[in-house]
Design a protein around this motif. Structure first.
Motif, mmCIF file in Angstrom:
data_model
loop_
_atom_site.group_PDB
_atom_site.id
_atom_site.type_symbol
_atom_site.label_atom_id
_atom_site.label_comp_id
_atom_site.label_asym_id
_atom_site.label_seq_id
_atom_site.Cartn_x
_atom_site.Cartn_y
_atom_site.Cartn_z
ATOM 1 N N VAL A 1 -0.492 14.689 1.394
ATOM 2 C CA VAL A 1 -1.849 14.323 0.997
ATOM 3 C C VAL A 1 -2.811 14.838 2.055
ATOM 4 O O VAL A 1 -2.770 14.397 3.207
ATOM 5 C CB VAL A 1 -1.999 12.792 0.844
ATOM 6 C CG1 VAL A 1 -3.435 12.446 0.458
ATOM 7 C CG2 VAL A 1 -1.018 12.277 -0.204
ATOM 8 N N TYR A 2 -3.683 15.766 1.655
ATOM 9 C CA TYR A 2 -4.653 16.341 2.582
ATOM 10 C C TYR A 2 -6.050 16.149 2.003
ATOM 11 O O TYR A 2 -6.350 16.642 0.920
ATOM 12 C CB TYR A 2 -4.383 17.827 2.797
ATOM 13 C CG TYR A 2 -3.041 18.115 3.429
ATOM 14 C CD1 TYR A 2 -2.864 18.004 4.801
ATOM 15 C CD2 TYR A 2 -1.953 18.484 2.640
ATOM 16 C CE1 TYR A 2 -1.638 18.248 5.379
ATOM 17 C CE2 TYR A 2 -0.715 18.738 3.214
ATOM 18 C CZ TYR A 2 -0.567 18.610 4.582
ATOM 19 O OH TYR A 2 0.659 18.855 5.163
ATOM 20 N N ASP A 3 -6.872 15.408 2.712
ATOM 21 C CA ASP A 3 -8.246 15.156 2.294
ATOM 22 C C ASP A 3 -9.181 15.625 3.405
ATOM 23 O O ASP A 3 -9.019 15.246 4.567
ATOM 24 C CB ASP A 3 -8.443 13.650 2.032
ATOM 25 C CG ASP A 3 -9.859 13.326 1.606
ATOM 26 O OD1 ASP A 3 -10.168 13.489 0.412
ATOM 27 O OD2 ASP A 3 -10.651 12.911 2.478
ATOM 28 N N LEU A 4 -10.165 16.438 3.050
ATOM 29 C CA LEU A 4 -11.035 17.043 4.064
ATOM 30 C C LEU A 4 -11.772 16.001 4.890
ATOM 31 O O LEU A 4 -11.831 16.081 6.120
ATOM 32 C CB LEU A 4 -12.032 17.995 3.396
ATOM 33 C CG LEU A 4 -11.452 19.194 2.643
ATOM 34 C CD1 LEU A 4 -12.572 20.089 2.121
ATOM 35 C CD2 LEU A 4 -10.527 19.989 3.532
ATOM 36 N N GLN A 5 -12.349 15.013 4.234
ATOM 37 C CA GLN A 5 -13.088 13.985 4.959
ATOM 38 C C GLN A 5 -12.170 13.148 5.835
ATOM 39 O O GLN A 5 -12.538 12.761 6.950
ATOM 40 C CB GLN A 5 -13.843 13.091 3.972
ATOM 41 C CG GLN A 5 -15.000 13.791 3.267
ATOM 42 C CD GLN A 5 -15.785 12.851 2.373
ATOM 43 O OE1 GLN A 5 -15.278 11.820 1.956
ATOM 44 N NE2 GLN A 5 -17.028 13.205 2.080
ATOM 45 N N LEU A 6 -10.965 12.881 5.355
ATOM 46 C CA LEU A 6 -10.017 12.089 6.128
ATOM 47 C C LEU A 6 -9.540 12.862 7.351
ATOM 48 O O LEU A 6 -9.393 12.291 8.448
ATOM 49 C CB LEU A 6 -8.830 11.692 5.256
ATOM 50 C CG LEU A 6 -7.907 10.605 5.818
ATOM 51 C CD1 LEU A 6 -8.700 9.341 6.110
ATOM 52 C CD2 LEU A 6 -6.770 10.320 4.847
ATOM 53 N N GLN B 1 1.016 9.427 7.907
ATOM 54 C CA GLN B 1 1.932 9.242 6.782
ATOM 55 C C GLN B 1 1.443 9.967 5.533
ATOM 56 O O GLN B 1 2.230 10.561 4.790
ATOM 57 C CB GLN B 1 2.094 7.739 6.495
ATOM 58 C CG GLN B 1 2.860 6.980 7.562
ATOM 59 C CD GLN B 1 4.264 7.533 7.741
ATOM 60 O OE1 GLN B 1 5.006 7.705 6.775
ATOM 61 N NE2 GLN B 1 4.620 7.825 8.988
ATOM 62 N N LEU B 2 0.160 9.921 5.299
ATOM 63 C CA LEU B 2 -0.393 10.626 4.143
ATOM 64 C C LEU B 2 -0.160 12.123 4.257
ATOM 65 O O LEU B 2 0.225 12.789 3.283
ATOM 66 C CB LEU B 2 -1.890 10.328 4.018
ATOM 67 C CG LEU B 2 -2.267 8.939 3.496
ATOM 68 C CD1 LEU B 2 -3.741 8.664 3.712
ATOM 69 C CD2 LEU B 2 -1.914 8.808 2.012
ATOM 70 N N ARG B 3 -0.359 12.682 5.458
ATOM 71 C CA ARG B 3 -0.137 14.120 5.635
ATOM 72 C C ARG B 3 1.331 14.480 5.475
ATOM 73 O O ARG B 3 1.665 15.507 4.902
ATOM 74 C CB ARG B 3 -0.662 14.564 7.002
ATOM 75 C CG ARG B 3 -2.184 14.656 7.059
ATOM 76 C CD ARG B 3 -2.690 15.261 8.354
ATOM 77 N NE ARG B 3 -2.623 14.314 9.472
ATOM 78 C CZ ARG B 3 -1.733 14.352 10.435
ATOM 79 N NH1 ARG B 3 -0.807 15.309 10.435
ATOM 80 N NH2 ARG B 3 -1.738 13.454 11.409
ATOM 81 N N VAL C 1 0.839 -1.192 0.000
ATOM 82 C CA VAL C 1 0.000 0.000 0.000
ATOM 83 C C VAL C 1 0.874 1.242 0.000
ATOM 84 O O VAL C 1 1.808 1.366 0.796
ATOM 85 C CB VAL C 1 -0.923 0.027 1.227
ATOM 86 C CG1 VAL C 1 -1.701 1.318 1.284
ATOM 87 C CG2 VAL C 1 -1.873 -1.160 1.182
ATOM 88 N N CYS C 2 0.551 2.161 -0.889
ATOM 89 C CA CYS C 2 1.328 3.398 -1.000
ATOM 90 C C CYS C 2 0.692 4.472 -0.114
ATOM 91 O O CYS C 2 -0.502 4.729 -0.214
ATOM 92 C CB CYS C 2 1.359 3.849 -2.451
ATOM 93 S SG CYS C 2 2.229 5.414 -2.706
ATOM 94 N N SER C 3 1.510 5.061 0.759
ATOM 95 C CA SER C 3 0.989 6.099 1.650
ATOM 96 C C SER C 3 1.284 7.497 1.131
ATOM 97 O O SER C 3 1.272 8.457 1.878
ATOM 98 C CB SER C 3 1.595 5.934 3.049
ATOM 99 O OG SER C 3 3.009 6.038 2.984
#
Length: 374
Positions: free
Chosen positions: A38-43, A32-34, A1-3
């Motif tokens: 990677v910034y997602d509003l719902q996440l 890790q995504l942040r 899985v790619c983070s």
């Protein structure tokens, strides 16, 4: 899985982690995504909700950093304000009505939260108007009724609602037609489209015009026909806001029988010779019925193979709360197995020979090893 991106595999892993309650994995993935930009509003919203159970200061930093990047995210600002209210930290609270998410921008579960945040900031009238519109446009949703009741909490400062003495726009008028004893209400709704099923009429309606300026005891034309007309007598004049509040409370169980947030009992009874007196007999009898129902559920759990979930559902509690109550009551078992001797012996052997024991913190209560005989 790619983070480093929110691809299919990453989204599926996040979904599985949340469903299985693997919060450590979920929070690690979010971090890790942040870190990888990677910034997602719902996440972010989901991470803040889960992280707040383990690391409140980390949650505050997460939301503050997110709001610096996305100051227009009103749902995140609401989350931060709720934390501020809970911690008594005013610097985290933003109660400006313009900063609140619209009703259709957030889940119905958050409607009451918006009202409470507005009230906490002193915006009592804005909270009332928001909740009223919410109720009118979502009258069938229990969350809308909860939000409206919260806008007029009796324990807090109340908005200055006008006390009308005569009928007119934004009033609710009770009346009886001549020759009848049935009490009817009509609400003169001046702001939203009148809803006939909610006893509303517009200011230009014939009855509304007849009620204009009428006080308690006055009569007015309720029906005007070429052959015969009917008159009615005004019994009460209220603000439409007060009427809706009373209506929500008085008819709660009729509208939401499976949501016993409010239970009403009449304590005023007719007095011999006229008038009324206060009698708490029905009030105490209702408590006796509730206690008897709880006792019956407990006895059924004691003698029959009933799950903790079913017991909790019967008593209106959550599974974890009910498990804790059972664990703290020496007279009741925490039944999570068949309970026979063979099963007990096998369990004791497994525990004694185990090199490690994992207790899932969301589904277990503190157990005393003496209960297992070890």
């Amino acid at each position: 899985v790619c983070s480093s991106d929110l691809g299919y595999d990453t989204c599926r892993l996040i979904d599985c982690a949340v469903r299985l309650g693997e919060h450590r994995l979920f929070l690690h993935l979010c971090e890790q995504l942040r870190l990888n930009g990677v910034y997602d509003l719902q996440l972010i919203e989901a991470e803040a909700a889960i992280r707040s159970h383990y690391d409140i200061e980390g949650t505050i930093r997460l939301l503050q950093e997110h709001l610096r990047r996305s100051p227009e995210d009103r749902r995140a600002r609401l989350q931060l304000s709720v934390i501020g209210i809970q911690l008594g930290r005013d610097e985290l609270v933003t109660s400006d009505p313009a900063s609140m998410p619209a009703a259709d921008e957030t889940a119905p579960e958050n409607w009451k939260t918006i009202v409470l945040v507005l009230r906490a900031g002193g915006h009592l009238w804005d909270a009332l108007v928001f909740a009223y519109r919410l109720l009118r446009l979502n009258f069938g949703k229990v969350e809308a009724h909860r939000a409206y009741l919260a806008s007029l909490l009796a324990t807090d400062p109340l908005p200055k609602i006008p006390t009308p003495e005569v009928g007119g726009p934004a009033t609710a008028v009770a009346f009886t037609e001549e020759g009848t004893t049935q009490i009817e209400w009509c609400i003169i709704e001046e702001e939203l489209e009148p809803n006939e099923s909610l006893q509303e009429i517009g200011p230009n309606h014939f009855i509304a015009q007849q009620l204009a300026g009428k006080r308690v005891g006055d009569t007015f034309l309720v029906v005007q026909g070429p052959v015969a007309s009917k008159r009615a007598t005004v019994l009460q004049v209220l603000s439409k806001y007060v009427y809706r509040f009373q209506d929500c409370g008085q008819n709660w169980l009729r509208r939401f029988p499976n949501q016993p947030d409010i239970q009403s009992v009449r304590v005023a009874v007719p007095r011999p010779g006229g008038g009324e007196k206060v009698d708490f007999t029905e009030f105490f009898q209702s408590f006796d019925r509730i206690l008897a129902s709880h006792h019956e559920a407990i006895e059924q759990y004691r003698s029959l193979p009933i799950t903790i979930h079913r017991l909790a559902e019967t008593l209106g509690r959550g599974d974890l709360e009910q498990t804790i109550r059972l664990a703290s009551d020496d007279s009741l078992p925490v039944r999570c197995c068949a309970g026979n001797a063979e099963e007990r012996s096998a369990a004791i052997i497994l525990v004694k020979n185990a090199t490690a024991i994992v207790l899932e913190d969301r589904k277990s209560t503190r157990l005393n090893s003496s209960h297992l005989g070890i």
